[in-house]
Write an enzyme that holds these catalytic residues in place. Structure first.
Site, PDB file in Angstrom:
ATOM      1  N   GLU A 325       0.837  -1.200   0.000  1.00 31.29           N
ATOM      2  CA  GLU A 325       0.000   0.000   0.000  1.00 31.29           C
ATOM      3  C   GLU A 325       0.877   1.258   0.000  1.00 31.29           C
ATOM      4  O   GLU A 325       0.492   2.287  -0.542  1.00 31.29           O
ATOM      5  CB  GLU A 325      -0.945  -0.004   1.212  1.00 31.29           C
ATOM      6  CG  GLU A 325      -2.121   0.956   1.044  1.00 31.29           C
ATOM      7  CD  GLU A 325      -3.217   0.773   2.080  1.00 31.29           C
ATOM      8  OE1 GLU A 325      -2.889   0.537   3.261  1.00 31.29           O
ATOM      9  OE2 GLU A 325      -4.406   0.861   1.718  1.00 31.29           O
ATOM     10  N   HIS A 355       6.947 -27.034   1.944  1.00 28.32           N
ATOM     11  CA  HIS A 355       6.064 -28.085   1.435  1.00 28.32           C
ATOM     12  C   HIS A 355       4.929 -27.495   0.604  1.00 28.32           C
ATOM     13  O   HIS A 355       3.958 -28.176   0.317  1.00 28.32           O
ATOM     14  CB  HIS A 355       5.506 -28.903   2.600  1.00 28.32           C
ATOM     15  CG  HIS A 355       6.587 -29.621   3.347  1.00 28.32           C
ATOM     16  ND1 HIS A 355       6.852 -30.953   3.171  1.00 28.32           N
ATOM     17  CD2 HIS A 355       7.513 -29.173   4.220  1.00 28.32           C
ATOM     18  CE1 HIS A 355       7.877 -31.302   3.938  1.00 28.32           C
ATOM     19  NE2 HIS A 355       8.293 -30.243   4.581  1.00 28.32           N
ATOM     20  N   LYS A 461     -13.721   2.406  -4.343  1.00 25.13           N
ATOM     21  CA  LYS A 461     -14.755   2.825  -3.394  1.00 25.13           C
ATOM     22  C   LYS A 461     -15.835   3.615  -4.109  1.00 25.13           C
ATOM     23  O   LYS A 461     -17.024   3.455  -3.845  1.00 25.13           O
ATOM     24  CB  LYS A 461     -14.139   3.741  -2.322  1.00 25.13           C
ATOM     25  CG  LYS A 461     -13.421   3.028  -1.217  1.00 25.13           C
ATOM     26  CD  LYS A 461     -13.128   4.037  -0.088  1.00 25.13           C
ATOM     27  CE  LYS A 461     -11.926   3.618   0.717  1.00 25.13           C
ATOM     28  NZ  LYS A 461     -11.447   4.691   1.610  1.00 25.13           N
TER      29      LYS A 461
END
Lengths: 532, 532
Positions: A325, A355, A461
């Site tokens: 960010e 793994h 937004k």
């Protein structure tokens, strides 16, 4: 492949140990393949970056777009704050957090229908969740209050947390709602859903609620009007992703029983250590330089963070926010040159991830550098020998896997850095966070971007807001025409809207009881009908 | 920027809905920017990949290096298995898992010192942990047995889990140890530490222990010799990262109360749907093609997985293993052409991640494509209106954020795919896992790599083994010379070893009580002394 002797000499040169007081953090960049010539070339930009960091720490407004100071470094060293008022504000925040937590622990602040607060529900998102989640998981294995988070606006997710707390549980739960602006919808929605759950249980929400928010924000006003238990003010010069050492992080940490003074002391020690403009002894600058070197100053390689310690598993996720960010920016600072910067971050923990995706790291696309994180102490107390053949303990294995993987990556030309701390405690977690915060600041100066705004988030937004308003118009239209089948195209034409958005909305409403959907061969052929 | 009309038409064309029986999964690739011409060009390689998948499903040994069949698709459709014996083996595994779980739930299988098993401790790593973790978190919000995982060899992490279970808890805990080879050190170490905890508590470990392992493995032998409660055989034709529908996943899932039949049915339905070689209607092939298109068939872009649903937060992590371990390969299949393939995967959940790294996705370095995962049903039951202004619920917001972020990314030239399922239940999770498993298989055929081995992991393990043997030699040397200070170089010379490795070992031993360290200015100046 380098010869062994030269690798040992390179390790001797490129292992930078910061030892001072309690601080004992090591940074080894010997497997990055950096030549000292390149470090010399970078010296002038590094010195510029140090000077800019100095100006930032002195309170100059480097966050130009938002016309704000950037003050998270003052939080752990209030004497650095540019005015006595700010200094007082910081000290008061810390003292208030500690005092409140201790009153809760002693039962002086208590819920109306239970003896004590025994549970903590944190409602917040982004920096208001990730910091407290990291601190809790790393430091409070057995927290003073059992802790839950609502960090989304997922109804099913909210139901799940509330059901886990249980009706009985609500009566002994302290709800901390954190939002700087007070208007973050996910947090507001979460708060409203929790309040409704309290009301449904016949409990008074205000007697359980605490607000951490900007003074005078919408949330602050609600808390005042309803008489919440406590309010903690958030300063506008602290950004969400660097708020873990403000009341945002300190209140939940103190409530969970974390030694917040040690947490701040670790960060302060790292800040002080990394104010020195001696590039090659400064771990924060070296980290920034390694990012620059690996990705050519353009984020061309991902950073894979591998803490070899279970309790640091959230550190990678925390860094994902802090780094991406801050550094993922479209334009240069102070001009409109489009640069599309960034540094992608992912990772969980070692040796577990060996793994999972270490196969790709070693053999596959070479689009990353690894950051190994070593914790030198295995555990408290003695260890069982788990392998008679080599006398090894579980911790010896963990160390072996870290070193083995680092070697295997290097052997195949994959770069890595290794950071080492003596133990995971409040002091060292504070130091680690500060190290990366400062590396982010310095790197942003090196590549000339603003690390303290997030303009790209606005577009999504805004689009969401438009979408929600359209949803309401669709809902009304359906309600006004019960029993009448609509296609997305026809409805979009009536509303003067985009047919695809209308289709998404109709599907969403139909999936949640507000309409009936008859699916066609393609979206244009779908029909939606409101109940008659 | 495309015009609205053309976007709607593109969405109509490129939204592929798989609706058949209970299956109702949608894949929308309209925001990838693929032209139909490119899809036509890929048709011949796609048809080849379909044929190769057919051969794999028929039991041909495509995992050449390991000389094994690849049989995870048979697990949910035993009639596909190439022999009646394999078919029986699969059905027996499923029936045994269900029968065992139901005997545990009814208290017929019970611990010696408690009425019932009420807790479950899964010891395993990689596929033996990630699958059960995903299934548990997504489907068993209130599991029949409270569940814990040991998925590492971190001593502190082991202590933390054991202390959380508590001494009382151990008496009512069922321990499931999973390791195909039986020799995975993390799992073996975890098992030994847990066994020691049982012994320390005066409880008989064998009466609490279950093994899931290859018949005749080291772990199997221990389980037989000690008389563990139950053993479930793992077939050699199931790889760890695709084992979630074998006993590895089914035993813990059934114990947690998950409807394993529905889980298998969802995967079976997706398998059947994606066996059709009609490329443009086949979601698994389309997914593989989008990976190819985004990354030029060389993994040049990361895949960011964003499920907008809390209970799918581990899906991204699950895919990280499935995709990266399968596709991250150095060489082409059947020749030694060095290709360094792969597809990096990260992500957590939406809308939470919008407050973390979506800033970078929208504005920053364009090195990724996003996979949005929509769950159409918000929650069970009715929803509160949280915003009077637009009549919206929390779930409307979640949908708005998904659509808003998708639009904001597209607007700035960032690619995305959207996958949509009606609800998160056992059937749909099975279908989602199968979709990605098949996309992985098909993509591997498209770029000609072996998706079923992991040779790169061996190098790290081997280096770790060598390191641990050297550690034992260092330990012995120190013990033989108590009170005598050593430098890493001197000790390495005595042992004929690499001084850097010796230094790492000495630091590790000194950090864990086996020596005393006096730090010098650089690693060569450090001195280490064993206690006299």
């Amino acid at each position: 492949m380098m010869e062994k002797e030269s690798l040992w000499n390179r390790y001797r040169e490129q292992l930078i140990r910061s030892r001072e007081g309690q601080l004992d953090l090591w940074l080894d960049f010997s497997r990055m393949g950096v030549a000292s010539g390149w470090l010399r070339e970078m010296e002038a930009p590094c010195q510029r970056a140090f000077r800019e960091l100095g100006r930032l720490e002195a309170g100059e407004k480097v966050n130009e777009d938002e016309d704000r100071m950037v003050g998270h470094y003052w939080l752990r060293d209030p004497d650095m704050a540019p005015t006595p008022e700010l200094r007082e504000e910081i000290i008061e925040g810390l003292e208030a957090a500690k005092a409140f937590a201790s009153r809760v622990h002693r039962g002086e602040v208590r819920p109306p229908h239970a003896e004590q607060f025994r549970k903590l529900l944190c409602v917040g998102i982004g920096g208001s969740a990730l910091g407290p989640q990291l601190v809790g998981d790393a430091l409070a294995s057995f927290p003073a209050l059992q802790t839950w988070f609502l960090d989304n606006t997922d109804p099913d997710g909210i139901d799940r947390v509330l059901r886990r707390i249980g009706l009985q549980g609500l009566a002994e739960t302290l709800v901390v709602v954190t939002s700087k602006s007070g208007g973050t919808p996910e947090t507001r929605n979460g708060m409203l859903e929790v309040r409704a759950a309290y009301e449904a249980a016949g409990l008074e929400f205000a007697a359980h609620a605490v607000a951490i928010t900007g003074p005078g924000s919408q949330l602050d006003k609600v808390a005042v009007a309803e008489g919440w238990i406590a309010r903690f003010p958030m300063a506008d010069w602290v950004g969400g992703r660097t708020s873990v050492m403000s009341v945002v992080g300190l209140v939940p940490a103190a409530l969970q029983g974390v030694d917040v003074d040690a947490f701040l002391a670790g960060a302060r020690a790292m800040d002080r250590r990394t104010r020195s403009p001696e590039t090659v002894r400064n771990p924060a600058m070296l980290l920034a330089l390694m990012w620059h070197f690996a990705g050519n100053g353009r984020g061309e390689k991902d950073m894979v963070v591998l803490p070899y310690k279970d309790r640091l598993v959230l550190f990678s996720k925390y860094l994902q926010q802090l780094v991406m960010e801050s550094l993922g920016k479209e334009f240069e600072l102070g001009n409109q040159k489009r640069v599309c910067q960034g540094l992608a971050v992912y990772g969980n923990k070692g040796s577990t991830d060996q793994h999972a995706y270490v196969q790709q790291l070693r053999d596959g696309v070479n689009n990353f550098f690894a950051v190994f994180l070593e914790v030198r102490q295995d555990r408290e107390g003695a260890s069982l020998v788990v392998d008679e053949a080599n006398g090894a303990t579980s911790g010896d294995y963990l160390q072996g896997f870290l070193r083995g993987t680092r070697a295997a990556l290097a052997e195949n030309g994959r770069q890595s850095i290794t950071i080492s701390v003596p133990v995971v405690d409040a002091f060292n977690l504070g130091a680690l966070i500060a190290l990366f915060e400062r590396a982010v600041t310095l790197y942003a100066f090196l590549v000339n971007i603003n690390a303290y705004h997030q303009p790209g988030v606005e577009a999504g937004k805004k689009a969401a807001g438009t979408f929600l308003l359209l949803m309401e118009r669709v809902r009304r239209h359906l309600r006004a025409h019960p029993g009448e089948p609509f296609s997305a195209e026809a409805l979009a034409a009536s509303l003067g809207a985009d047919p695809e958005n209308v289709h998404h909305i109709l599907v969403h409403l139909a999936s949640n009881g507000a309409a009936w959907m008859t699916a066609g061969d393609d979206p244009a052929a779908d029909r939606f009908t409101a109940p008659a």
